[in-house]
Design a protein around this motif. Structure first.
Motif, short mmCIF file in Angstrom:
data_model
loop_
_atom_site.label_atom_id
_atom_site.label_comp_id
_atom_site.label_asym_id
_atom_site.label_seq_id
_atom_site.Cartn_x
_atom_site.Cartn_y
_atom_site.Cartn_z
N LEU A 95 28.88 40.30 31.77
CA LEU A 95 29.66 41.48 32.12
C LEU A 95 30.07 41.43 33.59
CD1 LEU A 95 30.90 44.23 31.67
CD2 LEU A 95 28.62 45.24 31.97
N ALA B 51 30.36 41.68 26.42
CA ALA B 51 30.72 41.82 27.83
C ALA B 51 32.21 42.09 28.00
CB ALA B 51 30.32 40.56 28.60
N THR C 193 23.47 39.19 28.63
CA THR C 193 24.77 39.86 28.53
C THR C 193 25.21 40.42 29.86
OG1 THR C 193 24.23 40.47 26.24
CG2 THR C 193 26.10 41.59 27.25
N CYS D 258 23.10 47.09 30.75
CA CYS D 258 22.74 46.04 29.79
C CYS D 258 21.23 45.85 29.80
CB CYS D 258 23.44 44.73 30.14
SG CYS D 258 25.23 44.77 30.01
#
Length: 245
Positions: free
Chosen positions: A20, A217, A16, A79
């Protein structure tokens, strides 16, 4: 016109975290990414003019180094997660995320800022927001209790969110926060329709929904970049589901 900001992303090489970083760069933002191995990031990201890669382990970085990493940042996004191996789940550090959140918050506070820094934490729908009375069945409470005792990453997720919720709280002058709670994570190639709610609308244990990582994200990037979205969700723990779940 969207204002250009600088965000620090930890866990940037994860499934993830990479998404992002890409979401923020696509919106014209500057990003500092902390990664152990830069080669885990796609070349298209590594070559981006607005990306600064910091090769470091968040747990091994000194307080002085962390203060330097967050200096000049308008937002910090985590994350971070435990590797899904026996060592990752049961080895040290068992409070990887909580310790990182605490130390990053201290690092933010060590730098004088003109406005509060946004702190966005990726968490899980299996963790309740104890600022609210969320509907959790007796059976789910039993399962969560067993997970808390037997699976260290779950307790870590709870404690990390609780640090922001109870230690930073709602009136801190240096930090504002939001905790993003996806349900069962899936991999999709493009952002799709999704919905955010203050609390779960279904059981994360017995009737789990789905949330694509790219939607997580996208929502985290919205929180960082869009002040209206931030005003709606700051100090809360929104749960997000793909549309239809």
């Amino acid at each position: 016109m969207v204002q250009q900001m600088t965000s620090l992303v930890v866990g940037a090489s994860g499934a993830t975290g990479r998404l992002l970083v890409e979401q923020l760069l696509d919106r014209g933002q500057r990003v500092k990414a902390i990664v152990r191995s830069p080669d885990k990031l796609p070349r298209t990201l590594l070559d981006h003019q607005h990306l600064t890669v910091i090769q470091a382990g968040i747990a091994e970085a000194s307080d002085t180094e962390l203060a330097e990493y967050v200096k000049g940042c308008d937002a910090v996004a985590s994350c971070l997660g435990h590797n899904l191996t026996l060592k990752g789940i049961y080895g040290q550090p068992r409070r990887l995320v909580t310790d990182a959140i605490r130390r990053l918050c201290n690092a933010v506070k060590s730098n004088a800022t003109e406005r509060p820094v946004k702190f966005v934490l990726m968490n899980t729908a299996g963790n309740s927001n104890r600022d609210l009375v969320e509907p959790v069945s007796f059976h789910q409470k039993c399962v969560i209790g067993m997970l808390r005792l037997s699976v260290p990453p779950h307790a870590d997720n709870e404690e990390a969110a609780d640090y922001l919720r109870t230690v930073i709280g709602q009136t801190d002058q240096a930090i504002e926060w939001a905790v993003v709670r996806p349900d069962s994570l899936t991999d999709e190639s493009a952002v799709s329709e999704y919905h955010a709610y203050p609390s779960p609308t279904r059981s994360a244990i017995f009737n789990a929904g789905k949330t694509s990582r790219i939607n997580v994200a996208h929502f985290m990037a919205d929180l960082i970049v869009d002040d209206d979205v931030w005003t709606r969700w700051k100090g809360q723990m929104p749960v997000i589901y793909n549309a239809g779940y």
